[in-house]
Design an enzyme around this catalytic site. Structure first.
Site, PDB file in Angstrom:
ATOM      1  N   ARG A   1       3.190   8.680   1.589  1.00  0.00           N
ATOM      2  CA  ARG A   1       1.969   8.652   2.617  1.00  0.00           C
ATOM      3  C   ARG A   1       2.054   7.271   3.268  1.00  0.00           C
ATOM      4  O   ARG A   1       1.745   6.409   2.440  1.00  0.00           O
ATOM      5  CB  ARG A   1       0.792   8.930   1.745  1.00  0.00           C
ATOM      6  CG  ARG A   1      -0.536   8.720   2.760  1.00  0.00           C
ATOM      7  CD  ARG A   1      -1.861   9.226   2.299  1.00  0.00           C
ATOM      8  NE  ARG A   1      -2.903   9.268   2.929  1.00  0.00           N
ATOM      9  CZ  ARG A   1      -4.010   8.048   2.670  1.00  0.00           C
ATOM     10  NH1 ARG A   1      -4.026   7.348   1.666  1.00  0.00           N
ATOM     11  NH2 ARG A   1      -4.914   8.222   3.560  1.00  0.00           N
TER      12      ARG A   1
ATOM     13  N   TYR B   1     -10.793   6.355  -7.437  1.00  0.00           N
ATOM     14  CA  TYR B   1     -10.551   5.206  -8.225  1.00  0.00           C
ATOM     15  C   TYR B   1     -11.459   5.152  -9.258  1.00  0.00           C
ATOM     16  O   TYR B   1     -10.846   4.641 -10.578  1.00  0.00           O
ATOM     17  CB  TYR B   1     -10.691   4.018  -7.239  1.00  0.00           C
ATOM     18  CG  TYR B   1      -9.650   3.596  -6.381  1.00  0.00           C
ATOM     19  CD1 TYR B   1      -9.627   4.266  -5.075  1.00  0.00           C
ATOM     20  CD2 TYR B   1      -8.427   3.152  -6.645  1.00  0.00           C
ATOM     21  CE1 TYR B   1      -8.777   4.127  -4.075  1.00  0.00           C
ATOM     22  CE2 TYR B   1      -7.291   2.932  -5.700  1.00  0.00           C
ATOM     23  CZ  TYR B   1      -7.566   3.444  -4.408  1.00  0.00           C
ATOM     24  OH  TYR B   1      -6.593   3.271  -3.553  1.00  0.00           O
TER      25      TYR B   1
ATOM     26  N   ASN C   1      -9.307  10.442  -2.076  1.00  0.00           N
ATOM     27  CA  ASN C   1      -9.029   8.716  -2.766  1.00  0.00           C
ATOM     28  C   ASN C   1      -9.972   8.749  -3.930  1.00  0.00           C
ATOM     29  O   ASN C   1     -11.215   8.473  -3.771  1.00  0.00           O
ATOM     30  CB  ASN C   1      -9.273   7.961  -1.657  1.00  0.00           C
ATOM     31  CG  ASN C   1      -7.979   7.936  -0.568  1.00  0.00           C
ATOM     32  OD1 ASN C   1      -7.101   8.933  -0.694  1.00  0.00           O
ATOM     33  ND2 ASN C   1      -8.346   7.010   0.332  1.00  0.00           N
TER      34      ASN C   1
ATOM     35  N   GLU D   1     -10.650   7.125   4.377  1.00  0.00           N
ATOM     36  CA  GLU D   1     -11.905   6.657   4.036  1.00  0.00           C
ATOM     37  C   GLU D   1     -12.801   6.294   4.982  1.00  0.00           C
ATOM     38  O   GLU D   1     -13.164   5.234   5.269  1.00  0.00           O
ATOM     39  CB  GLU D   1     -11.559   5.527   3.135  1.00  0.00           C
ATOM     40  CG  GLU D   1     -10.503   5.682   1.880  1.00  0.00           C
ATOM     41  CD  GLU D   1     -10.369   4.473   0.725  1.00  0.00           C
ATOM     42  OE1 GLU D   1     -10.902   3.443   1.253  1.00  0.00           O
ATOM     43  OE2 GLU D   1     -10.011   4.883  -0.449  1.00  0.00           O
TER      44      GLU D   1
ATOM     45  N   HIS E   1      -5.931   4.290   9.696  1.00  0.00           N
ATOM     46  CA  HIS E   1      -6.261   3.548   8.430  1.00  0.00           C
ATOM     47  C   HIS E   1      -6.697   2.226   8.879  1.00  0.00           C
ATOM     48  O   HIS E   1      -6.178   1.106   8.476  1.00  0.00           O
ATOM     49  CB  HIS E   1      -4.876   3.398   7.582  1.00  0.00           C
ATOM     50  CG  HIS E   1      -5.226   3.359   6.236  1.00  0.00           C
ATOM     51  ND1 HIS E   1      -4.752   4.172   5.144  1.00  0.00           N
ATOM     52  CD2 HIS E   1      -5.778   2.418   5.431  1.00  0.00           C
ATOM     53  CE1 HIS E   1      -5.201   3.716   3.989  1.00  0.00           C
ATOM     54  NE2 HIS E   1      -5.844   2.585   4.239  1.00  0.00           N
TER      55      HIS E   1
ATOM     56  N   GLU F   1      -4.869   8.978  -2.710  1.00  0.00           N
ATOM     57  CA  GLU F   1      -4.699   7.753  -3.283  1.00  0.00           C
ATOM     58  C   GLU F   1      -5.478   7.796  -4.968  1.00  0.00           C
ATOM     59  O   GLU F   1      -6.420   8.432  -4.883  1.00  0.00           O
ATOM     60  CB  GLU F   1      -5.631   6.660  -2.644  1.00  0.00           C
ATOM     61  CG  GLU F   1      -5.118   6.292  -1.483  1.00  0.00           C
ATOM     62  CD  GLU F   1      -6.031   5.228  -0.486  1.00  0.00           C
ATOM     63  OE1 GLU F   1      -6.809   4.670  -1.059  1.00  0.00           O
ATOM     64  OE2 GLU F   1      -5.891   5.089   0.546  1.00  0.00           O
TER      65      GLU F   1
HETATM   66  N1  LIG Z   1     -21.776   2.162  -2.563  1.00  0.00           N
HETATM   67  N2  LIG Z   1     -22.065   1.431  -2.128  1.00  0.00           N
HETATM   68  N3  LIG Z   1     -21.594   0.039  -2.181  1.00  0.00           N
HETATM   69  C1  LIG Z   1     -22.340  -1.013  -2.669  1.00  0.00           C
HETATM   70  C2  LIG Z   1     -21.678  -2.077  -2.431  1.00  0.00           C
HETATM   71  O1  LIG Z   1     -20.299  -1.923  -2.559  1.00  0.00           O
HETATM   72  C3  LIG Z   1     -19.469  -2.761  -1.817  1.00  0.00           C
HETATM   73  C4  LIG Z   1     -17.940  -2.254  -2.168  1.00  0.00           C
HETATM   74  O2  LIG Z   1     -17.608  -1.177  -1.895  1.00  0.00           O
HETATM   75  C5  LIG Z   1     -16.413  -0.644  -1.946  1.00  0.00           C
HETATM   76  C6  LIG Z   1     -16.363   0.697  -1.835  1.00  0.00           C
HETATM   77  C7  LIG Z   1     -14.829   1.290  -1.959  1.00  0.00           C
HETATM   78  C8  LIG Z   1     -13.717   0.391  -1.685  1.00  0.00           C
HETATM   79  C9  LIG Z   1     -12.432   0.629  -1.930  1.00  0.00           C
HETATM   80  C10 LIG Z   1     -11.055   0.182  -1.822  1.00  0.00           C
HETATM   81  N4  LIG Z   1     -10.477   0.959  -1.772  1.00  0.00           N
HETATM   82  C11 LIG Z   1      -8.835   0.807  -1.931  1.00  0.00           C
HETATM   83  C12 LIG Z   1      -8.062   1.038  -0.547  1.00  0.00           C
HETATM   84  N5  LIG Z   1      -8.394   2.532  -0.386  1.00  0.00           N
HETATM   85  C13 LIG Z   1      -7.626   2.568   1.125  1.00  0.00           C
HETATM   86  C14 LIG Z   1      -6.286   1.399   0.637  1.00  0.00           C
HETATM   87  O3  LIG Z   1      -6.339   0.792   1.852  1.00  0.00           O
HETATM   88  C15 LIG Z   1      -6.787   0.586  -0.554  1.00  0.00           C
HETATM   89  O4  LIG Z   1      -6.676  -0.716  -0.221  1.00  0.00           O
HETATM   90  N6  LIG Z   1     -10.752   2.276  -2.164  1.00  0.00           N
HETATM   91  N7  LIG Z   1     -11.935   2.158  -1.879  1.00  0.00           N
HETATM   92  C16 LIG Z   1     -13.902  -1.050  -1.855  1.00  0.00           C
HETATM   93  C17 LIG Z   1     -15.254  -1.444  -1.649  1.00  0.00           C
END
Ligand SMILES: N=NNCCOCCOc1ccc(-c2cn(C[C@@H]3NC[C@@H](O)[C@H]3O)nn2)cc1
Length: 463
Positions: free
Chosen positions: A77, A296, A294, A166, A121, A368
């Site tokens: 991907r 985590y 995705n 995302e 992306h 992911e």
């Molecule tokens: N819920 N409210 N938020 C409260 C405050 O949150 C602030 C932070 O939030 C987030 C939420 C989700 C992420 C995240 C990062 N990745 C990793 C990447 N995925 C695509 C690919 O490029 C990878 O690099 N996936 N998800 C980061 C920050």
């Protein structure tokens, strides 16, 4: 055969994205994206890191495909950089951009690896942002035109397509929280951006269906798990608000043709509405072939002692806190990765069975899943990333439990093939199965690469 066995055609692979790995930011006609501009704005990215060079993958495509083949990957991907293919976002197509992705796809197919292309992306051409970007409804049409160019160029040789990666990050994290490009803090604008991303997804689906291509297409939303802290109805309601906020806001429009009603009502109390025009929800909810997931981590939601009122004049942060109206409880006992995300494999099984029940068991690809483990190359020249091996092992077992529970899961793309530019964290947060020395660009397969390679060969693992 090891005790955990996956379906025979299960598609094991790895994922990356253009801005995070390609580099060559101004080579062969590529024009800036909003991430080029954002990363060069002081204070936005740790250490002032940016994607100018990244993993230099634009020039090392043979090397990276060879590593995928060595791993035994059955799919890869990657994402297509819109500003490489259409430097101004619309109109002129850059033949060198098209040629790069044709070469990547050809190398993958020659290696017996199925290409899985993500169209958006996060690297919106800066030229379109200068005309309003995703705030401008026209950008959704420009995205569909870009998608059409790629379907015409690669539609017969790419079997799997994801429209938007995302959308929660590309709208709320970037236009309300301000952590990602373009770094705005306005909840009203974020809701409009979210709608135009969904509309872009739908218009791209229309272009795909028009061409009667043999491949499959879908969206790849963020999907985390939220667990109620207790069975108190107030905690359960708080948990539902968390699931609306992060998961349902993007998946309901696609699978149910509408935004989650309770969350939409709460936005309306703030005077915030998605700019829905006639026909939008029908365009957005055209039946997709698959859902990219995705995953985590997960968290525990509890009703707050003092709920925040929904007040139109409040700051974006207070408005978001009031909308979610939940406290995230740090339940002890969860180990964390090196980016401080709790390791929660049970949440993986739960969110997959939750998706099965909420959306009629759609075909799912894990687009992911992976861990931040910053372990560096040791004196023996190896990378003993035991944390990532444990994380992956536990999540593969959790994935298998979901499949045994009847979830229709077709594949798993480990995030990520290479250590790369982890957005606002820069290069300090490493998610790769392969270590990258960003000074020399030397690639070193980690212990997790070898573990994953064995899992693919056996199509399974120890319990
Ligand atoms: N819920 N409210 N938020 C409260 C405050 O949150 C602030 C932070 O939030 C987030 C939420 C989700 C992420 C995240 C990062 N990745 C990793 C990447 N995925 C695509 C690919 O490029 C990878 O690099 N996936 N998800 C980061 C920050």
């Amino acid at each position: 055969h090891p005790p955990i066995q996956f379906p025979s055609q299960f598609l094991w692979g790895a994922a990356t994205s253009a801005y995070q790995i390609e580099g060559a930011h101004d080579v062969d006609g590529r024009a800036p994206s909003i991430w080029d501009s954002f990363a060069k704005t002081p204070g936005r990215v740790v250490n002032g890191d940016n994607g100018d060079i990244a993993c230099d993958s634009y020039r090392r495509v043979e090397e990276d495909v060879a590593l995928l083949k060595q791993m035994g990957a059955r799919a890869y991907r990657f994402s297509i950089a819109w500003p490489r293919v259409m430097p101004h976002g619309r109109g002129e197509v850059n033949p060198l951009g098209i040629a790069y992705y044709k070469r990547l796809v050809s190398l993958l197919r020659d290696a017996g690896i199925a290409p899985m292309a993500t169209l958006y992306h996060w690297d919106l051409p800066q030229a379109l942002h200068d005309e309003g970007g995703w705030m401008n409804r026209r950008t959704a049409q420009d995205f569909a035109a870009f998608a059409a160019v790629m379907f015409d160029a690669l539609g017969e040789s790419v079997p799997f397509w994801f429209t938007v990666n995302e959308p929660w990050c590309a709208s709320f994290l970037s236009h309300a929280i301000g952590e990602h490009a373009p770094g705005e803090k306005d909840l009203n604008r974020a809701v409009t951006v979210a709608h135009h991303l969904l509309l872009g997804h739908g218009l791209a689906m229309t272009e795909f269906r028009k061409r009667k291509l043999g491949g499959q297409i879908g969206m790849a939303p963020n999907v985390d798990w939220r667990e109620p802290y207790s069975q108190d109805p107030e905690d359960i309601a708080a948990c539902e608000r968390g699931l609306d906020w992060f998961n349902r806001w993007f998946i309901d429009p696609i699978y149910h043709g509408r935004y989650p009603a309770a969350m939409a009502a709460r936005y309306a109390e703030l005077g915030i509405r998605a700019p829905i025009e006639d026909g939008d929800m029908a365009t957005i909810s055209q039946h997709p072939d698959m859902l990219g997931i995705n995953y985590y981590t997960g968290s525990f939601a509890k009703a707050p002692a003092n709920p925040l009122p929904l007040r139109p004049g409040d700051s974006p942060q207070r408005q978001m806190d009031a909308l979610r109206n939940l406290d995230t409880v740090n339940v002890p006992g969860f180990a964390k990765t090196h980016i401080d995300w709790p390791i929660f494999p049970e949440g993986f099984t739960k969110v997959l069975t939750w998706l099965r029940d909420e959306y009629g068991n759609p075909p799912v690809f894990i687009t992911e899943n992976g861990a931040c483990d910053n372990t560096q190359v040791g004196h023996d020249g190896q990378v003993h990333d035991a944390l990532r091996v444990e994380y992956m092992h536990r999540h593969v077992i959790a994935l298998h439990r979901a499949i045994r529970s009847g979830c229709d899961i077709r594949g798993y793309m480990a995030w990520s093939l290479l250590d790369n530019f982890e957005w606002a964290y820069g290069y300090g947060k490493r998610f790769g199965l392969i270590h990258v020395d960003f000074g020399t660009q030397q690639r070193t397969p980690k212990d997790s690469f070898h573990w994953y390679s064995q899992l693919i060969a056996n199509n399974g693992c120890a319990a």
